[in-house]
Write an enzyme that holds these catalytic residues in place. Structure first.
Site, PDB file in Angstrom:
ATOM      1  CB  ILE A  10      64.203  59.205  36.308  1.00 18.29           C
ATOM      2  CG1 ILE A  10      64.940  60.271  37.111  1.00 18.29           C
ATOM      3  CG2 ILE A  10      63.580  58.145  37.205  1.00 18.29           C
ATOM      4  CD1 ILE A  10      64.049  61.260  37.803  1.00 18.29           C
ATOM      5  CG  ASN A  23      54.176  55.396  48.854  1.00 13.65           C
ATOM      6  OD1 ASN A  23      54.563  55.150  49.995  1.00 13.65           O
ATOM      7  ND2 ASN A  23      54.260  54.505  47.873  1.00 13.65           N
ATOM      8  CB  VAL A  32      59.240  57.600  39.260  1.00 14.48           C
ATOM      9  CG1 VAL A  32      60.623  57.986  39.731  1.00 14.48           C
ATOM     10  CG2 VAL A  32      58.885  58.362  37.985  1.00 14.48           C
ATOM     11  CG  ASP A  33      58.414  54.650  44.984  1.00 15.75           C
ATOM     12  OD1 ASP A  33      59.615  54.617  45.303  1.00 15.75           O
ATOM     13  OD2 ASP A  33      57.475  54.562  45.807  1.00 15.75           O
ATOM     14  N   GLY A 123      51.640  61.097  37.371  1.00 20.21           N
ATOM     15  CA  GLY A 123      51.322  59.739  36.936  1.00 20.21           C
ATOM     16  C   GLY A 123      50.159  59.189  37.751  1.00 20.21           C
ATOM     17  CE1 TYR A 125      49.914  58.721  45.035  1.00 20.54           C
ATOM     18  CE2 TYR A 125      51.447  60.462  45.595  1.00 20.54           C
ATOM     19  CZ  TYR A 125      50.884  59.230  45.875  1.00 20.54           C
ATOM     20  OH  TYR A 125      51.284  58.524  46.987  1.00 20.54           O
TER      21      TYR A 125
END
Ligand code: AR6
Length: 167
Positions: A10, A23, A32-33, A123, A125
């Site tokens: 991404i 989060n 991703v974060d 993912g 989570y």
């Protein structure tokens, strides 16, 4: 709205806005974060800190979305949303759908034409990928928005296959 599935990362998408599976702290994490903050550089974290200080002292609630600039990413904006942690005992599908709806609402406020979503909550989570894909595609399809180009960016073949089934 045109919906496209893309295999890839991404952080490399040339769109107006990329959505971050963040989060509540907005201060970074893995998945991703982590990738978005690593590639986008410190401007994004700076924006997140300002949002925390100004509006979200207690953190961004699950299902909501906020935007920062995108630093060194090709995109112009990062829209941070907080997915729910998957629970077998407690149906949190509405919260997951809300992530997509709220991201599109923020995108409309920014005048965004193209947006890239990850598979939020699928993912770390723990959301089962087929169900996550069904909620993602169904919600984006049914949300009224001026965004004309929505892409789901799927990192691994299993996620891509699940989104293909959902589409
Ligand atoms: N591009 C596209 N998809 C990716 C990428 C990438 N660069 N990296 C991972 N994925 P996750 P969550 C896929 O864990 O479940 C963080 O620590 C991944 O394979 O990023 O919502 C946050 O700070 C999966 O299919 O998000 C939160 O604490 C999907 O993206 C927590 O993780 C989402 O996985 C959020 O967990």
């Amino acid at each position: 709205m045109k919906i496209t599935l893309v295999r890839g990362d991404i952080t490399e998408q040339d769109v107006d806005a990329v959505v971050n599976a963040a989060n509540s702290s907005l201060l970074g994490g893995g998945g991703v974060d982590g990738a978005i903050h690593r590639k986008g550089g410190p401007d994004i974290l700076d924006g997140c800190r300002k949002l925390r200080a100004a509006q979200y002292g207690g953190g961004l609630p699950v299902g909501q979305a906020v935007a920062t600039t995108a630093g060194r990413l090709p995109a112009e904006w990062v829209i941070h949303t907080v997915g729910p942690v998957y629970s077998e005992a407690d149906d949190r599908s509405d919260q997951l759908a809300s992530c997509y709806r709220e991201s599109l609402r923020v995108a409309d406020e920014l005048g965004v034409e193209s947006i890239a979503f990850p598979a939020v909550s699928a993912g770390i989570y723990g959301w089962p990928i087929d169900d996550a894909a069904r909620i993602a595609v169904g919600t984006v399809r049914s949300t009224p928005t001026k965004v004309g180009d929505a892409r789901f960016i799927l990192f691994d073949p299993d996620a891509y296959a699940a989104f293909e089934r959902a589409v």
